[in-house]
Design a protein around this motif. Structure first.
Motif, PDB file in Angstrom:
ATOM      1  N   PRO A   8       0.852  -1.198   0.000  1.00 54.06           N
ATOM      2  CA  PRO A   8       0.000   0.000   0.000  1.00 54.06           C
ATOM      3  C   PRO A   8       0.885   1.244   0.000  1.00 54.06           C
ATOM      4  O   PRO A   8       2.036   1.195   0.445  1.00 54.06           O
ATOM      5  N   LYS A  62      -3.150  -6.109   5.731  1.00 49.00           N
ATOM      6  CA  LYS A  62      -3.218  -4.851   4.970  1.00 49.00           C
ATOM      7  C   LYS A  62      -4.224  -3.898   5.599  1.00 49.00           C
ATOM      8  O   LYS A  62      -3.939  -2.707   5.773  1.00 49.00           O
ATOM      9  N   LEU A 114      -3.300  -0.181   7.171  1.00 51.40           N
ATOM     10  CA  LEU A 114      -3.951   1.020   6.633  1.00 51.40           C
ATOM     11  C   LEU A 114      -4.711   1.761   7.732  1.00 51.40           C
ATOM     12  O   LEU A 114      -4.747   2.993   7.750  1.00 51.40           O
ATOM     13  N   LYS A 162      -2.202   3.684   9.722  1.00 52.57           N
ATOM     14  CA  LYS A 162      -1.787   4.871   8.972  1.00 52.57           C
ATOM     15  C   LYS A 162      -2.852   5.960   9.062  1.00 52.57           C
ATOM     16  O   LYS A 162      -2.537   7.147   9.239  1.00 52.57           O
ATOM     17  N   CYS A 163      -4.120   5.568   8.958  1.00 47.96           N
ATOM     18  CA  CYS A 163      -5.225   6.530   9.069  1.00 47.96           C
ATOM     19  C   CYS A 163      -5.253   7.183  10.444  1.00 47.96           C
ATOM     20  O   CYS A 163      -5.640   8.341  10.593  1.00 47.96           O
TER      21      CYS A 163
END
Length: 205
Positions: free
Chosen positions: A32, A114, A118, A121-122
């Motif tokens: 990603p 994944k 993610l 990261k958000c």
């Protein structure tokens, strides 16, 4: 920041092991944006990744290493997430543990590695002060955002900025006898001085 995590290889079924291995290989070949898997061929349960600090946040320019710890109940039970890189964030405890609903009450067995990465990261983009593990960061985020942002950037500068590349070091070495040598040496000393000053500031905070 040092951590000790016990391997869960023996606790995971061969089927789950194969599934995790396959997903990690896919993430390595097609990662990603802003996320890089750091594989450990000796222990598949040692899942680590480097997450790039998102632009427009106090974490921009930093590279944050995270670790997922799979429990023996995985995937029925969520893994635990930890930041190995020191970070000032409402949802990250001082020991690096991450508090996010996806890894708690909102966990679903179909979520993969994944999805978790993610989500983390958000979390750098949109912190959730309502479920703060770092109460000081949560309070600053709600009441004094500028102070929160300044502290988070300070942590990022000190702990998450990548070291100077060997190429840059070579360029400095080549110029060591040239007319700009003093300037480069001065820049390097200034950078070291600023880093020391930032560390002193952190100790006072």
């Amino acid at each position: 920041m040092s951590f000790f995590f016990q391997s869960n290889v023996e606790n995971l079924s061969p089927q789950i092991m194969r599934h995790v291995t396959k997903e990690l290989m896919t993430l390595q070949s097609d990662p990603p944006e802003g996320i890089k898997i750091i594989p450990n061929e000796e222990d598949i349960t040692d899942i680590q990744a480097a997450i790039e600090g998102p632009a427009g946040t106090p974490y921009a320019g930093g590279m944050f290493r995270v670790k997922l710890v799979l429990s023996k109940g995985f995937p029925s039970e969520p893994p635990k997430g930890f930041f190995l890189t020191k970070i000032f964030h409402p949802n990250v405890a001082k020991n690096g543990e991450i508090c996010v609903n996806t890894l708690k009450r909102d966990w679903k067995t179909e979520y993969g590695i994944k999805h978790i990465l993610l989500t983390i990261k958000c979390l750098l983009i949109v912190p959730n002060p309502e479920s703060a593990l770092n109460e000081e960061a949560g309070k600053l985020l709600l009441e004094q955002y500028d102070d929160y942002s300044q502290r988070a950037r300070l942590y990022t500068d000190i702990h998450a900025k990548p070291p100077r590349s060997s190429c840059e070091e070579e360029c400095l070495d080549k110029n060591s006898d040239g007319p700009s040598a003093k300037k480069h040496a001065g820049d390097k000393k200034l950078a070291e001085k600023r880093k020391k000053e930032k560390k002193k500031t952190l100790k006072r905070l």
